[in-house]
Write an enzyme that holds these catalytic residues in place. Structure first.
Site, PDB file in Angstrom:
ATOM      1  N   THR A 181      37.069  45.717  36.866  1.00 23.17           N
ATOM      2  CA  THR A 181      35.571  44.491  36.812  1.00 23.17           C
ATOM      3  C   THR A 181      34.425  44.241  37.379  1.00 23.17           C
ATOM      4  O   THR A 181      33.958  45.243  38.020  1.00 23.17           O
ATOM      5  CB  THR A 181      36.606  42.949  37.307  1.00 23.17           C
ATOM      6  OG1 THR A 181      35.820  42.999  38.666  1.00 23.17           O
ATOM      7  CG2 THR A 181      38.027  42.445  37.397  1.00 23.17           C
ATOM      8  N   ASP A 182      33.606  43.427  36.916  1.00 20.02           N
ATOM      9  CA  ASP A 182      32.426  43.595  37.408  1.00 20.02           C
ATOM     10  C   ASP A 182      32.517  42.265  38.533  1.00 20.02           C
ATOM     11  O   ASP A 182      33.170  42.394  38.847  1.00 20.02           O
ATOM     12  CB  ASP A 182      31.785  43.047  36.294  1.00 20.02           C
ATOM     13  CG  ASP A 182      29.702  43.580  36.816  1.00 20.02           C
ATOM     14  OD1 ASP A 182      29.527  43.966  37.487  1.00 20.02           O
ATOM     15  OD2 ASP A 182      29.215  43.580  35.754  1.00 20.02           O
ATOM     16  N   TRP A 183      30.963  42.779  39.178  1.00 19.92           N
ATOM     17  CA  TRP A 183      30.704  41.798  40.614  1.00 19.92           C
ATOM     18  C   TRP A 183      31.525  40.095  40.776  1.00 19.92           C
ATOM     19  O   TRP A 183      31.297  39.354  39.188  1.00 19.92           O
ATOM     20  CB  TRP A 183      29.227  41.814  41.206  1.00 19.92           C
ATOM     21  CG  TRP A 183      29.049  41.125  42.277  1.00 19.92           C
ATOM     22  CD1 TRP A 183      28.920  40.041  42.742  1.00 19.92           C
ATOM     23  CD2 TRP A 183      29.137  41.908  43.227  1.00 19.92           C
ATOM     24  NE1 TRP A 183      29.081  40.442  44.022  1.00 19.92           N
ATOM     25  CE2 TRP A 183      28.845  41.399  44.238  1.00 19.92           C
ATOM     26  CE3 TRP A 183      29.357  43.892  43.715  1.00 19.92           C
ATOM     27  CZ2 TRP A 183      28.225  41.983  45.442  1.00 19.92           C
ATOM     28  CZ3 TRP A 183      29.080  43.966  45.079  1.00 19.92           C
ATOM     29  CH2 TRP A 183      28.625  42.822  45.919  1.00 19.92           C
ATOM     30  N   ALA A 184      33.042  40.736  41.011  1.00 21.38           N
ATOM     31  CA  ALA A 184      33.057  38.487  41.237  1.00 21.38           C
ATOM     32  C   ALA A 184      33.592  38.016  39.534  1.00 21.38           C
ATOM     33  O   ALA A 184      33.145  36.411  39.778  1.00 21.38           O
ATOM     34  CB  ALA A 184      32.394  37.564  41.990  1.00 21.38           C
ATOM     35  N   ASP A 185      34.081  39.042  38.749  1.00 23.78           N
ATOM     36  CA  ASP A 185      34.048  38.190  37.500  1.00 23.78           C
ATOM     37  C   ASP A 185      35.163  37.153  37.242  1.00 23.78           C
ATOM     38  O   ASP A 185      35.550  37.077  36.069  1.00 23.78           O
ATOM     39  CB  ASP A 185      33.930  39.060  36.496  1.00 23.78           C
ATOM     40  CG  ASP A 185      31.785  39.284  36.587  1.00 23.78           C
ATOM     41  OD1 ASP A 185      31.500  38.606  35.932  1.00 23.78           O
ATOM     42  OD2 ASP A 185      31.526  40.121  35.873  1.00 23.78           O
TER      43      ASP A 185
END
Ligand code: BGC
Length: 768
Positions: free
Chosen positions: A298-302
């Site tokens: 995933t990307d950051w905190a997604d």
């Protein structure tokens, strides 16, 4: 056939694996997996930032926190830099060793560390930096993508880090979006060629066995991230499914088939579905559609964004289940180790089937095995080329080929050398703005980390004997306010102009990255425009230097200046390159990898539809009218001139006028290019096609090939392109690739030739 059905149809063994499995790799993965507890599996799926284990000095790792994160929670991957500040290679390697030792001791599985190395080893204080990808796009020279990829992999690996979140391959088709400079411009073909070249350069030739001078890529951000409806970062995009397949998916497909080992997902959403929850795209198109056994992060905190921001999940449990079931393998959480418990509980309840958990873990383990981390969690190797002169020379050469001459009235450039030059503007004395974001820090801070390199002012002073400097306008220094500028002394700049022969006005943008780069007005700032207007009013010739990550609108001030150079973000040697180009010691050869718009309500890409063009009087659409943009995609001047002649197209076995072809043919196109000026120069030769009649409104033209050549005065070269006819296909409204019968125009350097597709071909497979 529906898209989902098409996805399913080729799973049955019809699509060859994107990466051919290696028996030993697979055996090792199974052996490790068999022995793992559920907690260890959940730990592999969770990735945390190094901030979760840093001590108060923000320099080293806190053993108690390390024990909590790796000893207890069994976290299998760490990312990022402490306090968002790059460290040296040695310091980074030391931190990785601490993590790796702990991981081997308490889990028996190596950790995988990942860093954003965006334009070189940009998170190492002693790493080599190259111009940003947007600049490399402007070179239209694949060699620079190769050089940068090889260097950044080598130096990252030298710091004991085996995984980079690079290359970025978001199609930058909306100039408002604050990340367009992170990738190669607006065209899918250019994007695919450069990203694939860089992927291979980073990983080497064998994705099953990544060597000690190579690293695993994370191509990002899958996909359609670069066209948010609002122009703002991490906001929804609405993309027709045919465009999604034809333009956005294609570059990812090329990289996956070149062996890309991991993919990072688009933080936002497409057509109302957050990409992190989009099973059809993640599992259907990517994993099954390409028969790809790599890993999706995933990307950051997604995952948290699925419930906190997008409201498609009610809580963290639902969000994690949604992401994992859609096809996510590793969650960049990035702060909360308790995600491990959530994953375990979802596996226990069956909300995420154990088969899906095992599949995700297999993909993570496979990556680690392919990187050789089980054999060598840490490695010894002689990285004698780290920070070498060759990398610096490549970076300088790339900067030279990427800075674009957009206007040169009365041949004011090159400068003669003996002029009194006033250098002014907020970008004149800033190394930080030459580099942009992702440079030593997230938002970019080259002035503090790399004072040894030359700003534009310093480079001008080194090359010219008579240089005065008055800033006129300066940027704010406050965190979060960097985008603002202040007119601190326009009158002083005007006064200094009185004593000079020529003004070099360096304007543009301060650094930014991601959401902090959002803005409400694409116009160049009012203060900077005022500065340019005031300087032009003195009657002294103004050379406008644009140092910017996106094409800020300058339609009203462009007529006031004699010359325009867009250096974009050329990095640490960008100032030196500019001085060499302005002096005429070097020649320009960069071309725009995006459309430079002129008006705020007319943001176009070069592959627009005919009806987007200005309607002529009387209501008819002039097919060949020129779109009213500042400068078109592919535009760029040189100090010499090139003449194109002898455009020839051949289709083996075909005769007639126009030449006929079918979907299996390969069209051979050649064109002669002659340097008709008096200086040596490089030229990017661009081949376009236009589908003149199609069942979906055709794009007015599409880039199909490019080559960069070098020519001495009077010299000619014949450039040859091989164009498989199926490259002329498009994706129809039903999601199928189609090559339709009828005429196509092939054009290059102002010449054109017609060819004719004899019969329509429609493919059943989603990828051709
Ligand atoms: C960015 C990614 C980056 C990640 C890890 C995110 O905010 O969107 O491009 O790779 O952070 O640093």
């Amino acid at each position: 056939m529906s898209l989902a059905a098409m996805s399913a149809s080729r799973v049955n063994g019809q699509v060859p694996p994107a990466i051919k499995p290696d028996k030993k790799v697979e055996a090792k993965v199974e052996k490790v997996l068999k022995k793992m507890t559920l907690k260890e599996k959940a730990g592999q799926i969770v990735q945390l930032t190094i901030e979760t284990i840093q001590d108060d000095s923000l320099q080293t790792i806190d053993p108690v926190k390390l024990d909590r994160v790796i000893g207890e929670s069994k976290i299998g991957s760490i990312l990022n830099v402490m306090h968002d500040i790059a460290h040296s290679r040695e310091h980074t390697a030391g931190m990785v060793k601490t993590i790796q030792d702990k991981s081997m001791e308490s889990i028996g599985i190596p950790s995988i560390y990942g860093l954003d190395m965006i334009h070189g080893a940009t998170y190492l204080t002693d790493g080599s930096f190259y111009p940003q990808e947007i600049n490399l796009g402007a070179t239209f020279n694949r060699e620079y993508a190769r050089m940068m990829g090889a260097a950044l992999a080598y130096e990252t690996r030298a710091a004991q880090v085996p995984w980079v979140f690079s290359p970025v391959m978001d199609l930058g088709r909306d100039p408002r979006w604050p990340r367009i400079w992170e990738s190669w411009g607006e065209d899918p073909y250019l994007q695919a060629e450069m990203a694939r070249t860089e992927t291979k350069a980073i990983q080497g030739d064998d994705p099953n066995h990544i060597g000690l001078e190579s690293a695993a890529v994370s191509i990002k951000h899958f996909m359609g991230y670069g066209v948010p409806h609002t122009g703002k970062d991490r906001t929804p995009a609405y993309i027709p499914v045919n465009d999604l397949r034809e333009k956005y998916f294609r570059p990812f497909k090329e990289c996956i088939q070149a062996g890309a080992l991991t993919v990072m997902v688009n933080s936002a959403s497409i057509n109302g579905i957050p990409t992190h929850a989009n099973k059809e795209l993640l599992t259907g198109w990517l994993k099954e559609g390409l028969n790809w056994d790599g890993m999706i992060v995933t990307d950051w905190a997604d995952i948290a964004n699925l419930y906190k921001r997008d409201h498609v999940a009610a809580d963290v449990r639902e969000a994690v289940a949604m992401g994992l079931n859609a096809g996510i393998d590793m969650i960049m959480v990035p702060y909360d180790p308790e995600y491990v418990d959530v994953v375990m509980s979802l596996a226990d309840s069956g909300e995420v089937p154990m088969s899906r958990i095992d599949d995700a873990v297999r993909r993570i383990l496979r990556l680690k095995v392919r990187l050789g981390l089980f054999d060598k969690p840490l490695w010894e190797h002689d990285y004698k080329d780290f920070g070498c002169e060759r990398f610096a020379a490549e970076s300088y050469a790339a900067a030279l080929e990427s800075e674009i001459l957009l206007k040169n009235e009365d041949g004011i450039l090159p400068l003669k050398g003996n002029e009194r030059i006033l250098v002014t503007g907020p970008n004149a004395n800033s190394l930080r703005t030459l580099n942009g974001g992702w440079s030593y820090t997230w938002q970019g801070d080259a002035d503090n980390f790399a004072p040894q390199y030359n700003t534009i002012l310093e480079a001008m002073r080194a090359r010219f004997s008579n240089v005065d400097y008055v800033p006129g306008v300066v940027y704010d220094e406050e965190w979060g306010e960097w985008m603002k500028d202040y007119a601190v002394g326009i009158p002083e700049a005007v006064a200094a102009a009185g004593d000079c022969d020529v003004i070099v006005a360096c304007v543009g943008e301060n650094t930014y990255c991601e959401t902090p780069g959002n803005m409400d007005d694409l116009n160049l700032s009012a203060n900077q425009k005022d500065l340019v207007r005031a300087l032009a009013a003195t009657g002294k010739p103004v050379i406008l230097v644009l140092n910017e990550g996106r094409p800020r609108i300058i339609g009203d001030i462009e007529p006031l200046v004699k010359a325009v150079v867009d250096v974009m973000l050329p990095s640490n040697y960008g100032g030196d390159a500019l001085a060499a180009l302005l002096s005429g010691d070097e020649n320009f050869s960069g071309k725009l990898p995006f459309t430079y718009s002129k008006h705020i309500n007319a943001l176009h890409t070069y592959d627009y539809k005919v009806s987007e063009r200005v309607q002529t009087m009387g209501g008819s659409y002039n097919y060949d009218a020129v779109m009213d943009v500042q400068w078109p995609f592919g535009y760029g001047l040189s100090y010499t001139t090139f003449e194109y002649s002898d455009l020839k197209v051949a289709v083996p076995g075909s005769t007639g006028d126009p030449l006929g072809f079918s979907d299996t043919d390969v069209l051979k196109v050649s064109v002669k290019v002659t340097n008709t000026g008096s200086r040596s120069g490089k030229e990017a030769v661009l081949l376009y096609s236009s589908d003149l009649v199609a069942s979906l409104i055709p794009d007015v033209k599409r880039l199909r090939g490019f080559e960069k050549i070098s020519l001495e005065p009077g010299e000619s070269k014949v450039v040859e392109f091989e164009l498989p006819a199926k490259e002329l296909a498009f994706v129809g409204a039903d999601g199928r690739w189609r090559l339709e019968k009828g005429d196509f125009r092939l054009s290059c350097g102002g010449l054109a030739s017609m060819v004719n597709c004899r019969e329509t071909k429609v493919w059943d497979t989603p990828n051709i």
